[in-house]
Motif scaffolding. Sequence first.
Motif, PDB file in Angstrom:
ATOM      1  N   ARG A   4       9.975 -17.321   4.150  1.00  0.00           N
ATOM      2  CA  ARG A   4       9.720 -17.881   5.482  1.00  0.00           C
ATOM      3  C   ARG A   4      10.621 -17.261   6.545  1.00  0.00           C
ATOM      4  NH1 ARG A   4      11.738 -22.641   3.100  1.00  0.00           N
ATOM      5  NH2 ARG A   4      13.997 -22.745   3.290  1.00  0.00           N
ATOM      6  N   ASP A   5      11.722 -16.620   6.099  1.00  0.00           N
ATOM      7  CA  ASP A   5      12.621 -15.952   7.035  1.00  0.00           C
ATOM      8  C   ASP A   5      12.130 -14.563   7.403  1.00  0.00           C
ATOM      9  OD1 ASP A   5      14.373 -18.176   6.581  1.00  0.00           O
ATOM     10  OD2 ASP A   5      15.030 -17.194   4.737  1.00  0.00           O
ATOM     11  N   GLY A   6      11.019 -14.122   6.832  1.00  0.00           N
ATOM     12  CA  GLY A   6      10.487 -12.802   7.124  1.00  0.00           C
ATOM     13  C   GLY A   6      11.020 -11.707   6.232  1.00  0.00           C
ATOM     14  N   GLU A   7      11.803 -12.081   5.203  1.00  0.00           N
ATOM     15  CA  GLU A   7      12.329 -11.083   4.271  1.00  0.00           C
ATOM     16  C   GLU A   7      11.227 -10.681   3.283  1.00  0.00           C
ATOM     17  OE1 GLU A   7      15.159  -9.599   4.177  1.00  0.00           O
ATOM     18  OE2 GLU A   7      16.425 -10.752   5.552  1.00  0.00           O
ATOM     19  N   ARG A   8      11.046  -9.387   3.121  1.00  0.00           N
ATOM     20  CA  ARG A   8      10.011  -8.912   2.227  1.00  0.00           C
ATOM     21  C   ARG A   8      10.436  -9.072   0.780  1.00  0.00           C
ATOM     22  NH1 ARG A   8       8.771  -3.306   3.662  1.00  0.00           N
ATOM     23  NH2 ARG A   8       7.520  -4.265   5.311  1.00  0.00           N
ATOM     24  N   VAL A   9       9.557  -9.654  -0.026  1.00  0.00           N
ATOM     25  CA  VAL A   9       9.788  -9.809  -1.456  1.00  0.00           C
ATOM     26  C   VAL A   9       9.082  -8.702  -2.226  1.00  0.00           C
ATOM     27  CG1 VAL A   9       9.444 -11.323  -3.446  1.00  0.00           C
ATOM     28  CG2 VAL A   9      10.059 -12.309  -1.225  1.00  0.00           C
ATOM     29  N   ALA A  10       7.843  -8.387  -1.829  1.00  0.00           N
ATOM     30  CA  ALA A  10       7.091  -7.368  -2.556  1.00  0.00           C
ATOM     31  C   ALA A  10       5.938  -6.849  -1.719  1.00  0.00           C
ATOM     32  CB  ALA A  10       6.556  -7.942  -3.875  1.00  0.00           C
ATOM     33  N   ARG A  11       5.574  -5.593  -1.965  1.00  0.00           N
ATOM     34  CA  ARG A  11       4.344  -4.990  -1.462  1.00  0.00           C
ATOM     35  C   ARG A  11       3.699  -4.212  -2.607  1.00  0.00           C
ATOM     36  NH1 ARG A  11       5.023  -1.481   3.816  1.00  0.00           N
ATOM     37  NH2 ARG A  11       6.686  -0.557   2.543  1.00  0.00           N
ATOM     38  N   LEU A  12       2.399  -4.314  -2.707  1.00  0.00           N
ATOM     39  CA  LEU A  12       1.674  -3.575  -3.722  1.00  0.00           C
ATOM     40  C   LEU A  12       0.428  -2.959  -3.105  1.00  0.00           C
ATOM     41  CD1 LEU A  12       1.813  -6.080  -6.730  1.00  0.00           C
ATOM     42  CD2 LEU A  12       3.146  -3.986  -6.472  1.00  0.00           C
ATOM     43  N   SER A  13       0.125  -1.764  -3.510  1.00  0.00           N
ATOM     44  CA  SER A  13      -1.088  -1.071  -3.078  1.00  0.00           C
ATOM     45  C   SER A  13      -1.582  -0.283  -4.284  1.00  0.00           C
ATOM     46  CB  SER A  13      -0.791  -0.137  -1.896  1.00  0.00           C
ATOM     47  OG  SER A  13      -1.933   0.591  -1.517  1.00  0.00           O
ATOM     48  N   ASN A  28       4.662   0.855  -4.099  1.00  0.00           N
ATOM     49  CA  ASN A  28       4.774   0.315  -5.456  1.00  0.00           C
ATOM     50  C   ASN A  28       6.105   0.663  -6.101  1.00  0.00           C
ATOM     51  OD1 ASN A  28       2.045  -0.692  -5.401  1.00  0.00           O
ATOM     52  ND2 ASN A  28       1.364   1.418  -5.703  1.00  0.00           N
ATOM     53  N   GLY A  29       6.819   1.627  -5.525  1.00  0.00           N
ATOM     54  CA  GLY A  29       8.115   2.011  -6.055  1.00  0.00           C
ATOM     55  C   GLY A  29       9.275   1.284  -5.421  1.00  0.00           C
ATOM     56  N   GLU A  30       8.977   0.344  -4.503  1.00  0.00           N
ATOM     57  CA  GLU A  30      10.063  -0.416  -3.885  1.00  0.00           C
ATOM     58  C   GLU A  30      10.759  -1.286  -4.931  1.00  0.00           C
ATOM     59  OE1 GLU A  30       8.082  -0.851   0.586  1.00  0.00           O
ATOM     60  OE2 GLU A  30       8.130  -2.572  -0.761  1.00  0.00           O
TER      61      GLU A  30
END
Length: 221
Positions: free
Chosen positions: A66-75, A188-190
């Motif tokens: 909710r603070d806008g911190e990214r947890v994950a992105r996938l493509s 995906n490598g993050e």
Amino acid sequence: MAAYGRPTLRDLFDEAPTPHIAHPPRTHHRDFYLATDGSYRAAGGTAPGDDAREFTGGLGVVIETRDGERVARLSVPDRAPDNNVAEYRALHLGLDVLAARSPADASVGVLIDHDTLAENVNARVLTERDPELEPTHSVTHPPAIGLHWRGISSRLRDFAEIRAARIDSGYNPAHPLANAPDEYAHVNGEPDRCLLPDDPTTAGDDRYPPPSRADRGSASD
């Protein structure tokens, strides 16, 4: 925090309708926000009149606190038989990832640009919590989605509170990830992240809404 000029998922969720479930007045206190999207493209048959086709597309997932911190992105590339299946697969993937990186008592806001899927999610959440409740929406889906819907339904029970909001695909940050998995493969490598949002009881005075809600003036919740 989120990059300057890019709305957080919390902001987008606060502005979006949630089918069959009234929007609570303090949605910004949800712990995590999940945006998903699935894409589908069918390459033509190998010869005129040939029904054999190669289905291509992708699944996009974005998770933030909710603070806008990214947890994950996938493509990730995907071969779904149609767009509906792609959308359900994307949500199934996103819920799996979020369940693995969040506590069991987390509250979650989901952003989907597929109206029927958002309605199905909220209808299932309502009936799971009150079996005697007469649903306003019958959960229906094509047969090809059956396994993914069962997986989604199981994951919905993993969180203390969850609801889905409808969002236009043009505002869905998972949309480009789903539509160009070859271009966004680097996400995906993050590094894997398991972030807990700040405790709202210590992050500030609840009497004052965050900027995303304060900017809306006298608009009702």
